[in-house]
Design a protein around this motif. Structure first.
Motif, PDB file in Angstrom:
ATOM      1  N   TYR A   1       0.825  -1.207   0.000  1.00  0.00           N
ATOM      2  CA  TYR A   1       0.000   0.000   0.000  1.00  0.00           C
ATOM      3  C   TYR A   1       0.860   1.257   0.000  1.00  0.00           C
ATOM      4  O   TYR A   1       0.346   2.365  -0.035  1.00  0.00           O
ATOM      5  CB  TYR A   1      -0.910  -0.040   1.227  1.00  0.00           C
ATOM      6  N   GLY A   2       2.173   1.087   0.078  1.00  0.00           N
ATOM      7  CA  GLY A   2       3.090   2.219   0.051  1.00  0.00           C
ATOM      8  C   GLY A   2       3.428   2.782   1.413  1.00  0.00           C
ATOM      9  O   GLY A   2       4.146   3.764   1.518  1.00  0.00           O
ATOM     10  N   GLU A   3       2.901   2.166   2.462  1.00  0.00           N
ATOM     11  CA  GLU A   3       3.187   2.623   3.828  1.00  0.00           C
ATOM     12  C   GLU A   3       4.428   1.897   4.350  1.00  0.00           C
ATOM     13  O   GLU A   3       4.902   0.939   3.750  1.00  0.00           O
ATOM     14  CB  GLU A   3       2.000   2.307   4.742  1.00  0.00           C
ATOM     15  N   ARG A   4       4.921   2.342   5.455  1.00  0.00           N
ATOM     16  CA  ARG A   4       6.048   1.677   6.119  1.00  0.00           C
ATOM     17  C   ARG A   4       5.511   0.728   7.180  1.00  0.00           C
ATOM     18  O   ARG A   4       4.573   1.068   7.903  1.00  0.00           O
ATOM     19  CB  ARG A   4       6.971   2.705   6.785  1.00  0.00           C
ATOM     20  N   VAL A   5       6.096  -0.467   7.268  1.00  0.00           N
ATOM     21  CA  VAL A   5       5.695  -1.421   8.299  1.00  0.00           C
ATOM     22  C   VAL A   5       6.107  -0.862   9.651  1.00  0.00           C
ATOM     23  O   VAL A   5       7.240  -0.441   9.847  1.00  0.00           O
ATOM     24  CB  VAL A   5       6.361  -2.798   8.073  1.00  0.00           C
ATOM     25  N   SER A   6       5.163  -0.836  10.581  1.00  0.00           N
ATOM     26  CA  SER A   6       5.430  -0.392  11.944  1.00  0.00           C
ATOM     27  C   SER A   6       4.993  -1.488  12.895  1.00  0.00           C
ATOM     28  O   SER A   6       3.829  -1.904  12.869  1.00  0.00           O
ATOM     29  CB  SER A   6       4.663   0.895  12.253  1.00  0.00           C
ATOM     30  N   SER A   7       5.901  -1.942  13.736  1.00  0.00           N
ATOM     31  CA  SER A   7       5.575  -3.022  14.665  1.00  0.00           C
ATOM     32  C   SER A   7       4.553  -2.587  15.708  1.00  0.00           C
ATOM     33  O   SER A   7       3.949  -3.421  16.372  1.00  0.00           O
ATOM     34  CB  SER A   7       6.836  -3.542  15.353  1.00  0.00           C
ATOM     35  N   GLU A   8       4.309  -1.277  15.844  1.00  0.00           N
ATOM     36  CA  GLU A   8       3.378  -0.765  16.857  1.00  0.00           C
ATOM     37  C   GLU A   8       1.956  -0.580  16.330  1.00  0.00           C
ATOM     38  O   GLU A   8       1.048  -0.273  17.084  1.00  0.00           O
ATOM     39  CB  GLU A   8       3.899   0.570  17.395  1.00  0.00           C
ATOM     40  N   SER A   9       1.745  -0.769  15.028  1.00  0.00           N
ATOM     41  CA  SER A   9       0.419  -0.573  14.456  1.00  0.00           C
ATOM     42  C   SER A   9      -0.316  -1.910  14.355  1.00  0.00           C
ATOM     43  O   SER A   9       0.286  -2.969  14.391  1.00  0.00           O
ATOM     44  CB  SER A   9       0.535   0.078  13.081  1.00  0.00           C
ATOM     45  N   LEU A  10      -1.639  -1.836  14.234  1.00  0.00           N
ATOM     46  CA  LEU A  10      -2.462  -3.034  14.101  1.00  0.00           C
ATOM     47  C   LEU A  10      -2.787  -3.231  12.623  1.00  0.00           C
ATOM     48  O   LEU A  10      -3.819  -2.784  12.126  1.00  0.00           O
ATOM     49  CB  LEU A  10      -3.738  -2.909  14.938  1.00  0.00           C
ATOM     50  N   GLU A  11      -1.871  -3.884  11.920  1.00  0.00           N
ATOM     51  CA  GLU A  11      -1.993  -4.061  10.482  1.00  0.00           C
ATOM     52  C   GLU A  11      -1.599  -5.480  10.110  1.00  0.00           C
ATOM     53  O   GLU A  11      -1.036  -6.214  10.918  1.00  0.00           O
ATOM     54  CB  GLU A  11      -1.102  -3.054   9.750  1.00  0.00           C
TER      55      GLU A  11
END
Length: 144
Positions: A43-53
């Motif tokens: 989706y063009g976003e950066r993976v963040s370990s703190e997000s619920l994705e």
């Protein structure tokens, strides 16, 4: 039965999140390793370990999915923003925060069920729009 419905939706022109808001799929979940933190998603976003994705092979990007750990009945709602998992037998990859919420970090994988609960609004891609996970909260809308 859900496999047949999933295949029918996959090969049709119907958007699964719109056609069946409560589509359920069962299988194994895993979570992103630390090396993926900061990398770009589909989706063009950066993976963040703190997000619920999470990552799913076929669900539309920006779909909201309730993931339930079938071993302990803990649930979390994640937003699909990536493609995967590419390991055989897995249905979803989760961020570390989602894996913690499900209580699956120590085992690494878990038996889960997925249920589509909604979708996020369409958004324009820009580097500054995704600086924090809080930026997504106003964009979420339930599908019922």
């Amino acid at each position: 039965m859900s496999l047949i419905m999933s295949l029918m939706l996959f090969f049709s022109n119907i958007n699964p999140a719109e056609a069946l808001p409560s589509l359920i799929q069962k299988g194994k979940a895993s979570f992103y390793s630390k090396k993926f933190n900061g990398r770009k998603t589909a989706y063009g976003e950066r993976v963040s370990s703190e997000s619920l994705e999470g990552a799913h092979l076929h669900l539309p990007l920006n779909t909201l999915v309730e993931v339930t750990n079938l071993d302990n009945q803990r649930s979390v709602i994640v937003r699909i923003n990536d493609r995967g998992p590419f390991a055989k037998g897995r249905v979803i990859d989760l961020t570390l925060a989602a894996a913690h919420a499900l209580g699956m970090v120590s085992k690494g994988i878990a038996n889960v069920s997925l249920r589509v609960v909604g979708k996020g609004q369409a958004i324009a891609m820009s580097p500054s729009a995704f600086t924090t996970p809080i930026a997504f909260q106003p964009m979420l809308e339930p599908v019922m």
